[in-house]
Design a protein around this motif. Structure first.
Motif, PDB file in Angstrom:
ATOM      1  N   SER A   1      -5.305  13.057  -3.477  1.00  0.00           N
ATOM      2  CA  SER A   1      -5.425  14.491  -3.175  1.00  0.00           C
ATOM      3  C   SER A   1      -4.080  15.125  -2.834  1.00  0.00           C
ATOM      4  CB  SER A   1      -6.395  14.692  -2.005  1.00  0.00           C
ATOM      5  OG  SER A   1      -5.893  14.055  -0.834  1.00  0.00           O
ATOM      6  N   GLN A   2      -3.038  14.315  -2.765  1.00  0.00           N
ATOM      7  CA  GLN A   2      -1.727  14.843  -2.408  1.00  0.00           C
ATOM      8  C   GLN A   2      -1.055  15.514  -3.611  1.00  0.00           C
ATOM      9  OE1 GLN A   2       0.747  11.938  -0.378  1.00  0.00           O
ATOM     10  NE2 GLN A   2      -1.031  11.065   0.690  1.00  0.00           N
TER      11      GLN A   2
ATOM     12  N   TYR B   1      -0.095  -6.911  -6.052  1.00  0.00           N
ATOM     13  CA  TYR B   1      -1.162  -5.912  -5.867  1.00  0.00           C
ATOM     14  C   TYR B   1      -0.579  -4.659  -5.231  1.00  0.00           C
ATOM     15  CZ  TYR B   1      -5.455  -3.759  -4.117  1.00  0.00           C
ATOM     16  OH  TYR B   1      -6.471  -2.888  -3.850  1.00  0.00           O
ATOM     17  N   LEU B   2      -0.760  -3.522  -5.900  1.00  0.00           N
ATOM     18  CA  LEU B   2      -0.282  -2.237  -5.382  1.00  0.00           C
ATOM     19  C   LEU B   2      -1.505  -1.377  -5.067  1.00  0.00           C
ATOM     20  CD1 LEU B   2       2.410  -0.814  -4.837  1.00  0.00           C
ATOM     21  CD2 LEU B   2       2.264   0.193  -7.117  1.00  0.00           C
ATOM     22  N   ASP B   3      -1.733  -1.138  -3.794  1.00  0.00           N
ATOM     23  CA  ASP B   3      -2.937  -0.427  -3.353  1.00  0.00           C
ATOM     24  C   ASP B   3      -2.675   1.078  -3.270  1.00  0.00           C
ATOM     25  OD1 ASP B   3      -5.507  -0.051  -2.370  1.00  0.00           O
ATOM     26  OD2 ASP B   3      -4.835  -0.219  -0.280  1.00  0.00           O
ATOM     27  N   LEU B   4      -3.451   1.855  -4.010  1.00  0.00           N
ATOM     28  CA  LEU B   4      -3.360   3.317  -3.973  1.00  0.00           C
ATOM     29  C   LEU B   4      -4.670   3.845  -3.381  1.00  0.00           C
ATOM     30  CD1 LEU B   4      -1.935   3.879  -7.577  1.00  0.00           C
ATOM     31  CD2 LEU B   4      -0.667   3.495  -5.468  1.00  0.00           C
ATOM     32  N   PRO B   5      -4.719   4.121  -2.071  1.00  0.00           N
ATOM     33  CA  PRO B   5      -5.970   4.537  -1.426  1.00  0.00           C
ATOM     34  C   PRO B   5      -6.412   5.934  -1.879  1.00  0.00           C
ATOM     35  CG  PRO B   5      -4.127   4.681   0.103  1.00  0.00           C
ATOM     36  CD  PRO B   5      -3.591   4.025  -1.122  1.00  0.00           C
ATOM     37  N   ALA B   6      -7.681   6.214  -1.674  1.00  0.00           N
ATOM     38  CA  ALA B   6      -8.266   7.468  -2.167  1.00  0.00           C
ATOM     39  C   ALA B   6      -7.528   8.695  -1.641  1.00  0.00           C
ATOM     40  CB  ALA B   6      -9.738   7.527  -1.783  1.00  0.00           C
ATOM     41  N   LYS B   7      -7.086   8.657  -0.387  1.00  0.00           N
ATOM     42  CA  LYS B   7      -6.449   9.848   0.192  1.00  0.00           C
ATOM     43  C   LYS B   7      -5.118  10.183  -0.480  1.00  0.00           C
ATOM     44  CE  LYS B   7      -4.118   7.586   4.116  1.00  0.00           C
ATOM     45  NZ  LYS B   7      -3.990   7.603   5.593  1.00  0.00           N
ATOM     46  N   LEU B   8      -4.553   9.227  -1.216  1.00  0.00           N
ATOM     47  CA  LEU B   8      -3.299   9.487  -1.922  1.00  0.00           C
ATOM     48  C   LEU B   8      -3.511  10.473  -3.079  1.00  0.00           C
ATOM     49  CD1 LEU B   8      -0.252   8.612  -2.340  1.00  0.00           C
ATOM     50  CD2 LEU B   8      -1.139   6.966  -3.994  1.00  0.00           C
TER      51      LEU B   8
ATOM     52  N   ARG C   1       0.853  -1.194   0.000  1.00  0.00           N
ATOM     53  CA  ARG C   1       0.000   0.000   0.000  1.00  0.00           C
ATOM     54  C   ARG C   1       0.887   1.241   0.000  1.00  0.00           C
ATOM     55  NH1 ARG C   1      -4.341  -0.133   4.411  1.00  0.00           N
ATOM     56  NH2 ARG C   1      -5.466  -1.179   2.732  1.00  0.00           N
ATOM     57  N   VAL C   2       0.508   2.227  -0.818  1.00  0.00           N
ATOM     58  CA  VAL C   2       1.257   3.478  -0.908  1.00  0.00           C
ATOM     59  C   VAL C   2       0.443   4.576  -0.223  1.00  0.00           C
ATOM     60  CG1 VAL C   2       2.416   5.091  -2.439  1.00  0.00           C
ATOM     61  CG2 VAL C   2       2.144   2.713  -3.141  1.00  0.00           C
ATOM     62  N   LEU C   3       1.014   5.211   0.796  1.00  0.00           N
ATOM     63  CA  LEU C   3       0.294   6.233   1.566  1.00  0.00           C
ATOM     64  C   LEU C   3       0.745   7.652   1.223  1.00  0.00           C
ATOM     65  CD1 LEU C   3       0.245   4.488   5.063  1.00  0.00           C
ATOM     66  CD2 LEU C   3      -1.596   4.581   3.363  1.00  0.00           C
ATOM     67  N   HIS C   4       1.932   7.817   0.607  1.00  0.00           N
ATOM     68  CA  HIS C   4       2.466   9.141   0.332  1.00  0.00           C
ATOM     69  C   HIS C   4       2.910   9.235  -1.122  1.00  0.00           C
ATOM     70  CE1 HIS C   4       2.415   9.673   4.669  1.00  0.00           C
ATOM     71  NE2 HIS C   4       3.115   8.544   4.789  1.00  0.00           N
ATOM     72  N   ALA C   5       2.623  10.372  -1.743  1.00  0.00           N
ATOM     73  CA  ALA C   5       2.941  10.561  -3.157  1.00  0.00           C
ATOM     74  C   ALA C   5       4.422  10.352  -3.439  1.00  0.00           C
ATOM     75  CB  ALA C   5       2.505  11.953  -3.603  1.00  0.00           C
ATOM     76  N   GLN C   6       5.276  10.791  -2.535  1.00  0.00           N
ATOM     77  CA  GLN C   6       6.723  10.660  -2.766  1.00  0.00           C
ATOM     78  C   GLN C   6       7.196   9.204  -2.731  1.00  0.00           C
ATOM     79  OE1 GLN C   6       5.271  12.342  -0.266  1.00  0.00           O
ATOM     80  NE2 GLN C   6       6.418  12.167   1.676  1.00  0.00           N
ATOM     81  N   ASP C   7       6.335   8.288  -2.283  1.00  0.00           N
ATOM     82  CA  ASP C   7       6.709   6.877  -2.211  1.00  0.00           C
ATOM     83  C   ASP C   7       6.233   6.071  -3.419  1.00  0.00           C
ATOM     84  OD1 ASP C   7       7.909   7.289   0.240  1.00  0.00           O
ATOM     85  OD2 ASP C   7       6.081   6.793   1.369  1.00  0.00           O
TER      86      ASP C   7
END
Length: 243
Positions: free
Chosen positions: A47-48, A38-45, A11-17
């Protein structure tokens, strides 16, 4: 939720990652035994925001994502010793051999050894069905009568009756050599006398190199019997195919 269904899940939580996450996913997918990641890009990502130049610098070039995994010299020597004693050897090509994209190395092993080969469905096209050593038209015969079987990226699963039963002739009549990049695949259903753990290209190349001096092809009695059965089966099917 995805973890049990694929090779890896991140899972990716930050745009820089994002850059490093994609690199890690690629490496996980193509190294060792290939598999989906599987690479999870959550919705909150989404908006960054980050600077475009920083974003470009955050991208990662994946270096040597699928490094060669060489078999041990002892395992190669053991496999060659078993093959030398075979009277009715057979090579089975599985989907692992196709995934490896080591077509020329596989062809060289088959032709150098002179051993009949049987392609599984996912390995079709690795070598042509019209190849003189192809035993596809004599499948039942070679599985039942072979004494030493070399599994090249093929697993003894339900497609091969788990290496047991009537398909394989008399119980205990087979000796198996298995080439696979996953060591846990060995001895999964029957004993593997000569396991070669490594990538397909490196393993088959090592076997071919070991055959360079004084290699004796299979007895003509065996290869002739396979050819005769192939021709008989093809002739038997010809009228149906023509119609």
């Amino acid at each position: 939720i995805a973890k049990p269904l694929c090779k890896a899940a991140f899972r990716v939580l930050h745009a820089q990652d994002i850059g490093i996450a994609v690199a890690r996913a690629i490496r996980a997918a193509v190294s060792g035994r290939p598999g989906g990641v599987y690479l999870d890009l959550p919705a909150k990502l989404f908006s960054q925001v980050m600077d475009a130049a920083e974003g470009a610098r955050s991208l990662v070039k994946v270096v040597d994502a699928a490094p060669a995994q060489l078999p041990s010299p002892d395992s190669v020597a053991r496999a060659l010793e078993v093959l030398k004693g075979a009277k009715r050897p057979l090579i089975i090509l599985g989907k692992g051999a196709a995934y490896a994209q080591a077509d020329e190395a596989v062809r060289e092993l088959v032709e150098k050894s002179g051993i009949p080969f049987l392609p599984m469905s996912m390995a079709k096209g690795l070598l042509p069905d019209t190849h003189p050593q192809s035993a596809g038209a004599a499948r039942s015969m070679v599985l039942k009568d072979a004494d030493v079987v070399v599994l090249v990226g093929a697993r003894l699963n339900w497609l091969l009756s788990h290496g047991k039963g009537k398909t394989w002739g008399e119980p205990g009549s087979k000796t198996f050599i298995q080439i696979d990049i996953e060591p846990r695949e060995m001895d999964s259903n029957v004993a593997i006398v000569a396991p070669l753990v490594g990538d397909i290209g490196s393993c088959v190349s090592a076997l071919t190199a070991g055959m360079a001096k004084g290699w004796t092809p299979p007895p003509a009695e065996w290869t002739g019997a396979v050819s005769a059965r192939k021709e008989a089966n093809i002739a038997k099917m010809a009228p149906k195919l023509m119609s």
